[in-house]
Design an enzyme around this catalytic site. Structure first.
Site, mmCIF file in Angstrom:
data_model
loop_
_atom_site.group_PDB
_atom_site.id
_atom_site.type_symbol
_atom_site.label_atom_id
_atom_site.label_comp_id
_atom_site.label_asym_id
_atom_site.label_seq_id
_atom_site.Cartn_x
_atom_site.Cartn_y
_atom_site.Cartn_z
ATOM 1 N N LYS A 130 58.811 79.394 88.933
ATOM 2 C CA LYS A 130 58.233 78.385 89.041
ATOM 3 C C LYS A 130 58.294 77.886 90.401
ATOM 4 C CE LYS A 130 57.070 74.681 85.498
ATOM 5 N NZ LYS A 130 57.713 73.611 85.054
HETATM 6 O O1 G3P Z 1 57.359 70.811 82.927
HETATM 7 C C1 G3P Z 1 56.694 70.135 83.393
HETATM 8 C C2 G3P Z 1 55.830 69.136 82.676
HETATM 9 O O2 G3P Z 1 55.389 69.312 81.458
HETATM 10 C C3 G3P Z 1 56.579 67.680 82.978
HETATM 11 O O3 G3P Z 1 56.026 66.914 82.086
HETATM 12 O O4 G3P Z 1 56.548 64.662 80.858
HETATM 13 O O5 G3P Z 1 57.544 65.248 83.045
HETATM 14 O O6 G3P Z 1 55.469 64.585 82.946
HETATM 15 P P1 G3P Z 1 56.479 65.193 82.182
#
Ligand code: G3P
Length: 217
Positions: free
Chosen positions: A83
């Site tokens: 990533k």
């Molecule tokens: O892993 C990346 C993404 O899904 C993060 O989500 O909830 O931290 O905005 P969030």
């Protein structure tokens, strides 16, 4: 649509993988910090529990160090996806890693033109962050639709991985919009099974069956 789980909790991921419905996993530095434990040990456990793609994020910001981190992460298991952030250096690293045969997931995507660049860098996955856009008063699902249209216009093979999912409605709408995958927090994954009419219907069926006094086995 492929279902990935957005978590670095190896124990919980192992349990969720037993459903047979988990196609992959995404982690990020914040999820790794939340889960605790040794990063490489955790990644190894996750990759053993889930045979599909497991995204592990680099933390360097310069091209050369991103390459070194990406190659090291790929050494953990064959199903690791590197990533990288959607920066100039991140996309440059993505293009090189992909050319070496290392699949990449370009993360922190908030615009369709960023997604266009990721596709041109031959990314295997692009991760548009729906929830964070919605949190900021913007249209997260609109971004998925724009990326779908652009990728289809030019037959880009980069897979749209809907990320930053907040609820069941996001999963439904991402599927309708044509996202290839969605990465879902464990609580949202469990909520996908639930409907009040399923529970009520099952309760009635079992009550009626019991009244027959019969058994199947
Ligand atoms: O892993 C990346 C993404 O899904 C993060 O989500 O909830 O931290 O905005 P969030």
């Amino acid at each position: 649509m492929q279902i990935f789980i957005d978590s670095a909790d190896a124990k919980e991921l192992k349990t969720l993988a037993e459903t047979g419905l988990v196609d992959g996993v995404t982690t990020n530095p914040s999820l790794v910090a939340k889960a605790g434990g040794d990063f490489f040990d955790t990644l190894h456990q996750i990759c053993t529990a889930v045979p599909g793609p497991v995204s592990a994020e680099v933390v360097a910001q310069d091209y050369e160090t991103m390459l070194a981190e990406g190659r090291k992460l790929r050494g953990v298991a064959a199903n690791i996806v590197v990533k990288v952030p959607l920066t100039q250096e991140g996309l440059r690293a993505c293009k090189t890693l992909e050319a070496e045969g290392h699949p990449c997931n370009v993360t922190l995507c908030f615009s369709s033109t960023q997604a266009l660049l990721a596709a041109k860098a031959n990314a295997t996955f692009i991760s548009p962050f729906l929830g964070r856009l919605d949190d900021n008063g913007q249209d997260g699902m609109g971004l998925i639709r724009e990326i779908r249209a652009i990728y289809d216009n030019y037959d880009f093979q980069t897979q749209i991985l809907a990320a930053s999912i907040r609820g069941v409605g996001h999963v439904r709408d991402a599927a309708i919009a044509g996202a290839d995958c969605a990465t879902i927090p464990p609580a949202v994954f469990k909520a996908l099974y639930k409907h009040i009419l399923t529970d009520a219907g099952l309760e009635a069926f079992l009550k009626d069956w019991k009244a027959t006094g019969q058994s199947i086995l």
